[in-house]
Design a protein around this motif. Sequence first.
Motif, PDB file in Angstrom:
ATOM      1  N   LEU A 119     -13.708   3.850  -5.915  1.00 22.48           N
ATOM      2  CA  LEU A 119     -12.627   2.855  -5.962  1.00 22.48           C
ATOM      3  C   LEU A 119     -12.500   2.105  -4.639  1.00 22.48           C
ATOM      4  O   LEU A 119     -12.201   0.908  -4.618  1.00 22.48           O
ATOM      5  CB  LEU A 119     -11.298   3.522  -6.305  1.00 22.48           C
ATOM      6  N   LEU A 120     -12.733   2.806  -3.522  1.00 23.55           N
ATOM      7  CA  LEU A 120     -12.675   2.140  -2.220  1.00 23.55           C
ATOM      8  C   LEU A 120     -13.716   1.035  -2.144  1.00 23.55           C
ATOM      9  O   LEU A 120     -13.442  -0.068  -1.649  1.00 23.55           O
ATOM     10  CB  LEU A 120     -12.905   3.157  -1.100  1.00 23.55           C
ATOM     11  N   SER A 121     -14.910   1.314  -2.640  1.00 28.23           N
ATOM     12  CA  SER A 121     -15.979   0.308  -2.663  1.00 28.23           C
ATOM     13  C   SER A 121     -15.552  -0.919  -3.465  1.00 28.23           C
ATOM     14  O   SER A 121     -15.746  -2.063  -3.031  1.00 28.23           O
ATOM     15  CB  SER A 121     -17.251   0.914  -3.258  1.00 28.23           C
ATOM     16  N   ILE A 122     -14.948  -0.684  -4.622  1.00 24.74           N
ATOM     17  CA  ILE A 122     -14.511  -1.793  -5.484  1.00 24.74           C
ATOM     18  C   ILE A 122     -13.439  -2.630  -4.789  1.00 24.74           C
ATOM     19  O   ILE A 122     -13.459  -3.862  -4.850  1.00 24.74           O
ATOM     20  CB  ILE A 122     -13.996  -1.247  -6.826  1.00 24.74           C
ATOM     21  N   SER A 123     -12.517  -1.964  -4.105  1.00 28.21           N
ATOM     22  CA  SER A 123     -11.414  -2.695  -3.471  1.00 28.21           C
ATOM     23  C   SER A 123     -11.915  -3.667  -2.404  1.00 28.21           C
ATOM     24  O   SER A 123     -11.421  -4.792  -2.293  1.00 28.21           O
ATOM     25  CB  SER A 123     -10.401  -1.713  -2.872  1.00 28.21           C
ATOM     26  N   PHE A 124     -12.907  -3.246  -1.611  1.00 30.03           N
ATOM     27  CA  PHE A 124     -13.425  -4.139  -0.571  1.00 30.03           C
ATOM     28  C   PHE A 124     -14.324  -5.222  -1.160  1.00 30.03           C
ATOM     29  O   PHE A 124     -14.364  -6.348  -0.636  1.00 30.03           O
ATOM     30  CB  PHE A 124     -14.161  -3.337   0.499  1.00 30.03           C
ATOM     31  N   ALA A 125     -15.032  -4.905  -2.241  1.00 26.67           N
ATOM     32  CA  ALA A 125     -15.857  -5.918  -2.896  1.00 26.67           C
ATOM     33  C   ALA A 125     -14.990  -7.059  -3.424  1.00 26.67           C
ATOM     34  O   ALA A 125     -15.407  -8.227  -3.414  1.00 26.67           O
ATOM     35  CB  ALA A 125     -16.666  -5.292  -4.033  1.00 26.67           C
TER      36      ALA A 125
ATOM     37  N   ASN B 179       0.830  -1.207   0.000  1.00 28.52           N
ATOM     38  CA  ASN B 179       0.000   0.000   0.000  1.00 28.52           C
ATOM     39  C   ASN B 179       0.860   1.250   0.000  1.00 28.52           C
ATOM     40  O   ASN B 179       0.684   2.161  -0.828  1.00 28.52           O
ATOM     41  CB  ASN B 179      -0.924  -0.004   1.220  1.00 28.52           C
ATOM     42  N   GLY B 180       1.818   1.319   0.907  1.00 25.44           N
ATOM     43  CA  GLY B 180       2.690   2.482   0.980  1.00 25.44           C
ATOM     44  C   GLY B 180       3.519   2.659  -0.273  1.00 25.44           C
ATOM     45  O   GLY B 180       3.746   3.782  -0.739  1.00 25.44           O
ATOM     46  N   PHE B 181       3.978   1.555  -0.850  1.00 25.14           N
ATOM     47  CA  PHE B 181       4.806   1.615  -2.062  1.00 25.14           C
ATOM     48  C   PHE B 181       4.013   2.163  -3.245  1.00 25.14           C
ATOM     49  O   PHE B 181       4.499   3.013  -4.002  1.00 25.14           O
ATOM     50  CB  PHE B 181       5.343   0.225  -2.387  1.00 25.14           C
ATOM     51  N   VAL B 182       2.765   1.700  -3.419  1.00 24.64           N
ATOM     52  CA  VAL B 182       1.926   2.165  -4.531  1.00 24.64           C
ATOM     53  C   VAL B 182       1.652   3.660  -4.398  1.00 24.64           C
ATOM     54  O   VAL B 182       1.761   4.417  -5.379  1.00 24.64           O
ATOM     55  CB  VAL B 182       0.596   1.380  -4.582  1.00 24.64           C
ATOM     56  N   VAL B 183       1.311   4.092  -3.188  1.00 24.70           N
ATOM     57  CA  VAL B 183       1.026   5.507  -2.978  1.00 24.70           C
ATOM     58  C   VAL B 183       2.279   6.343  -3.198  1.00 24.70           C
ATOM     59  O   VAL B 183       2.238   7.409  -3.826  1.00 24.70           O
ATOM     60  CB  VAL B 183       0.434   5.742  -1.570  1.00 24.70           C
ATOM     61  N   PHE B 184       3.408   5.863  -2.710  1.00 20.02           N
ATOM     62  CA  PHE B 184       4.676   6.575  -2.918  1.00 20.02           C
ATOM     63  C   PHE B 184       4.999   6.704  -4.401  1.00 20.02           C
ATOM     64  O   PHE B 184       5.418   7.764  -4.876  1.00 20.02           O
ATOM     65  CB  PHE B 184       5.801   5.818  -2.200  1.00 20.02           C
ATOM     66  N   LEU B 185       4.787   5.643  -5.152  1.00 20.28           N
ATOM     67  CA  LEU B 185       5.160   5.633  -6.564  1.00 20.28           C
ATOM     68  C   LEU B 185       4.224   6.476  -7.423  1.00 20.28           C
ATOM     69  O   LEU B 185       4.667   7.158  -8.361  1.00 20.28           O
ATOM     70  CB  LEU B 185       5.179   4.186  -7.076  1.00 20.28           C
ATOM     71  N   LEU B 186       2.922   6.472  -7.118  1.00 14.78           N
ATOM     72  CA  LEU B 186       1.938   7.034  -8.041  1.00 14.78           C
ATOM     73  C   LEU B 186       1.262   8.321  -7.577  1.00 14.78           C
ATOM     74  O   LEU B 186       0.641   9.004  -8.394  1.00 14.78           O
ATOM     75  CB  LEU B 186       0.848   5.990  -8.327  1.00 14.78           C
ATOM     76  N   GLU B 187       1.340   8.672  -6.290  1.00 10.20           N
ATOM     77  CA  GLU B 187       0.502   9.764  -5.802  1.00 10.20           C
ATOM     78  C   GLU B 187       0.783  11.097  -6.503  1.00 10.20           C
ATOM     79  O   GLU B 187      -0.141  11.764  -6.977  1.00 10.20           O
ATOM     80  CB  GLU B 187       0.641   9.947  -4.291  1.00 10.20           C
ATOM     81  N   MET B 188       2.040  11.519  -6.565  1.00  5.40           N
ATOM     82  CA  MET B 188       2.339  12.820  -7.157  1.00  5.40           C
ATOM     83  C   MET B 188       1.887  12.888  -8.613  1.00  5.40           C
ATOM     84  O   MET B 188       1.335  13.896  -9.068  1.00  5.40           O
ATOM     85  CB  MET B 188       3.835  13.114  -7.048  1.00  5.40           C
TER      86      MET B 188
ATOM     87  N   ALA C 263      -6.724  -5.958  -4.748  1.00  5.58           N
ATOM     88  CA  ALA C 263      -7.600  -5.147  -3.900  1.00  5.58           C
ATOM     89  C   ALA C 263      -6.809  -4.036  -3.214  1.00  5.58           C
ATOM     90  O   ALA C 263      -7.277  -2.889  -3.120  1.00  5.58           O
ATOM     91  CB  ALA C 263      -8.294  -6.025  -2.857  1.00  5.58           C
ATOM     92  N   MET C 264      -5.594  -4.356  -2.749  1.00  7.12           N
ATOM     93  CA  MET C 264      -4.767  -3.355  -2.089  1.00  7.12           C
ATOM     94  C   MET C 264      -4.318  -2.273  -3.068  1.00  7.12           C
ATOM     95  O   MET C 264      -4.213  -1.097  -2.714  1.00  7.12           O
ATOM     96  CB  MET C 264      -3.560  -4.009  -1.423  1.00  7.12           C
ATOM     97  N   PHE C 265      -4.061  -2.657  -4.323  1.00  2.06           N
ATOM     98  CA  PHE C 265      -3.673  -1.667  -5.330  1.00  2.06           C
ATOM     99  C   PHE C 265      -4.809  -0.671  -5.564  1.00  2.06           C
ATOM    100  O   PHE C 265      -4.592   0.549  -5.569  1.00  2.06           O
ATOM    101  CB  PHE C 265      -3.309  -2.362  -6.642  1.00  2.06           C
ATOM    102  N   ILE C 266      -6.026  -1.166  -5.740  1.00  2.00           N
ATOM    103  CA  ILE C 266      -7.183  -0.284  -5.961  1.00  2.00           C
ATOM    104  C   ILE C 266      -7.450   0.549  -4.715  1.00  2.00           C
ATOM    105  O   ILE C 266      -7.777   1.740  -4.792  1.00  2.00           O
ATOM    106  CB  ILE C 266      -8.418  -1.115  -6.351  1.00  2.00           C
ATOM    107  N   PHE C 267      -7.311  -0.060  -3.548  1.00  3.52           N
ATOM    108  CA  PHE C 267      -7.435   0.644  -2.274  1.00  3.52           C
ATOM    109  C   PHE C 267      -6.453   1.812  -2.217  1.00  3.52           C
ATOM    110  O   PHE C 267      -6.801   2.927  -1.806  1.00  3.52           O
ATOM    111  CB  PHE C 267      -7.158  -0.350  -1.138  1.00  3.52           C
TER     112      PHE C 267
END
Length: 409
Positions: free
Chosen positions: A303-309, A272-281, A323-327
């Motif tokens: 997207l949060l809804s999709i990740s938990f579904a 989760n932290g890695f995806v946000v670090f890589l893509l957020e900016m 799911a964690m990537f979409i989250f």
Amino acid sequence: MKNFLRLYIGAYSGLSQPAWMLSLVMLLNRMGAMVIPFLGLYMTEHLKFSLEETGLVLSFFGIGAISGSYIGGRLTDRIGHFKVQVSSLFLSVPLFFIVPILQTPLQLSMGILVLSLVTEIFRPANSVSIAYYAKAENLTRALSLNRMALNLGFSIGPAVGGFLAALSYNWLFYGNGLSAALAGFVFYAYFRRRKGNERFLKKDKQKKELENINDANITNRSPYKDKYFILFSALCCIYAICFFQLLSTLPLFYKQVFLIKDSGVGLILAFNGFVVFLLEMLLVHLAEKKMTTFQSIVFGTVLLSISFALLLIHSGMWVLFVAMFIFSVSEIFVLPFTSTVALKRAHKSKQGAYMGLNGLAFSAAHIVSPSLGTQIAANYGFDALWTSIALVSIFVAVGFYFLRNKFAV
């Protein structure tokens, strides 16, 4: 590829040196973020607490966080963001070393209450500090840079924490304390005589004065009397109740349903932290160009809804990572922009209070989220929990959509 690299580099351009240093401090502080993701496992595996007792203790974290957000916002407006941040960082250090001594649910509840209060005082002051040093047009990206550092730290912290937990859970607390001390020393050394860029502050002040003429009734009032901001914060709170399952029931789900070891749980959380670090900016930069603030928030909530579904599919580890990537992408499209809404809604003299109320909304979720999540999981199963979150997230997205015209962002 060249266009992609140019766009990626452009997302970082124009940010001030203090914004980068604030992000470095956040990185150092969050690299030690080993305690919270493993706190549920610490109580169930090491202290042998029941799920209900675990949820109760985690709720006290939320009570402390609410108090910290409110107090931090008020203190920031009264004594300044620098003093509040320094105090929070250094006062948290001894508390991290004391908490492992506490062994009963009552003792640990009180310890976590005080610890979360002290650490959460930092957040409103940190956000106001970012606004103080950033140009107005770069505010969301400056907030995103800070969150990127937070998530890089959160990527490193749980990964290391998973291995430390295999040795001794006490090392999770010691590591968090040491990282807070290091962050405090770096912050104090750099910012103790640092002032904001007066040229940018003057322009921002002139722009804000024009906004105040058009909207004086909103910008000069307390956030607690701003009905549309209160409604916005309530929706943020519900979103956060769903989101913060990341820190409570998700690790338990990985452990109990998929039988993943502590180190494996740490790696999924680190993803989760890695995806946000890589893509957020990059994604925030694109969102600012292609979407309004509220369009981004609505999209991220869906997207949060999709990740938990997706967690309803029990067909292998790949589902957990998808799911964690979409989250994580949901987090990118929602959290930086909620802070932008709060800061741009507020008069300069009320920014601490507005960020305090916004932080309070997320902190309130810390009370409800673990207790509610563990209760539903214990009585009805994890699938019922994930279904409920997916449906509630859609409701929140609709709420943000209808609220969009009440905010000039």
